[in-house]
Design an enzyme around this catalytic site. Sequence first.
Site, PDB file in Angstrom:
ATOM      1  N   LYS A  55      -9.751  -8.984  15.441  1.00 27.58           N
ATOM      2  CA  LYS A  55      -9.338  -9.005  16.859  1.00 27.58           C
ATOM      3  C   LYS A  55      -9.479  -7.613  17.467  1.00 27.58           C
ATOM      4  O   LYS A  55      -9.940  -7.448  18.597  1.00 27.58           O
ATOM      5  CB  LYS A  55      -7.891  -9.512  16.988  1.00 27.58           C
ATOM      6  CG  LYS A  55      -7.762 -11.009  16.749  1.00 27.58           C
ATOM      7  CD  LYS A  55      -6.324 -11.489  16.631  1.00 27.58           C
ATOM      8  CE  LYS A  55      -6.291 -12.957  16.192  1.00 27.58           C
ATOM      9  NZ  LYS A  55      -4.960 -13.504  15.974  1.00 27.58           N
ATOM     10  N   GLN A  99       1.194 -12.000  15.124  1.00 22.55           N
ATOM     11  CA  GLN A  99       0.322 -12.671  14.151  1.00 22.55           C
ATOM     12  C   GLN A  99       1.158 -13.558  13.221  1.00 22.55           C
ATOM     13  O   GLN A  99       2.196 -13.128  12.696  1.00 22.55           O
ATOM     14  CB  GLN A  99      -0.465 -11.614  13.361  1.00 22.55           C
ATOM     15  CG  GLN A  99      -1.518 -12.182  12.431  1.00 22.55           C
ATOM     16  CD  GLN A  99      -2.664 -12.905  13.154  1.00 22.55           C
ATOM     17  OE1 GLN A  99      -2.989 -12.602  14.299  1.00 22.55           O
ATOM     18  NE2 GLN A  99      -3.262 -13.863  12.502  1.00 22.55           N
ATOM     19  N   ASP A 122      -1.416 -16.213  23.264  1.00 21.44           N
ATOM     20  CA  ASP A 122      -1.696 -17.193  22.217  1.00 21.44           C
ATOM     21  C   ASP A 122      -1.407 -18.614  22.718  1.00 21.44           C
ATOM     22  O   ASP A 122      -1.848 -19.587  22.098  1.00 21.44           O
ATOM     23  CB  ASP A 122      -0.776 -16.949  21.005  1.00 21.44           C
ATOM     24  CG  ASP A 122      -1.491 -16.250  19.854  1.00 21.44           C
ATOM     25  OD1 ASP A 122      -2.727 -16.373  19.758  1.00 21.44           O
ATOM     26  OD2 ASP A 122      -0.800 -15.582  19.063  1.00 21.44           O
TER      27      ASP A 122
END
Length: 287
Positions: A55, A99, A122
């Site tokens: 990322k 994460q 997200d």
Amino acid sequence: MITKLLDGRLLAKEIKNKICKIIEKEILNKKKRIPHLGIILTGNNNSSIRYVNNKIKECKNIGIKYSLVHLPINTSEKKLLETIKKMNKSPYIDGFIVQLPLEKHLDQNKIILSINPKKDVDGFHPENFGKMALNMKSFFPATALGILTLLEKYKIQISGKYTVIIGRSSIVGRPISILMSRKNNPGNSTVTLTHSKTPNIEFYTRQADIIIVAVGIPNFLKGKMIKKGSIVIDVGIHNHEKKILGDVDFHSVYGKASYLTPVPGGIGPMTRIMLLKNTLKAALNNR
Ligand code: GUN
């Protein structure tokens, strides 16, 4: 049967160029700040570290700013919540992610609930997830968005088709099941969401026009489990004896499916670019 590979790497590059143009036109020309993604990583899970590094690489590639907070494995819930609070308040961070998975001592639901939905790039916060289910505008989870965008690029109709999804995770299986079945374009697919407690999964996959495999088991979907001409999307990625494998047994499915995503180079690059697309969207929305 000729199987066409769905090239996620190529499409991700095209989208990257579009994002760069929007950044130039809407942000640099107007002398605004460039988008800034926050990443919170906890612990030493090898896959998570690799995902986060990818990322970051993508942020650098595109010229989006990022801030990484890497917390140790024994970080308390209080400390993680404080870190999230700082990102929620920061005028510089446009959007951020925590994460997953988290260590067992951390309550994942509590953590996701503490993220400001306007910065939840997200799309995992219940506000965004609920809006997604109710056909309202929100952030959509990056993998689901990446799958839909890749299908659209290859002009693969999903409306009226029968889709079988393997894996009901909140990150991939469930959101893509919602988006594919919505009364929207793209949408209008008839969806069966199968999972580890579904007996005889091949009963469903053999009837499917589209199969999305996000089960986390290398080579799970075999050629004998699909009908000829089906479209197969492989979300898995596994390192196995110096080889990279997906959730689909490439060799037996290739030649039987009409379309197939390769691993690597299929859904992975699409997921990464969609996260940055969501970050740009947050930057344009929130300022
Ligand atoms: N772990 C695996 N995929 C993802 C993702 O898309 N977002 C986050 N936050 N964690 C993940």
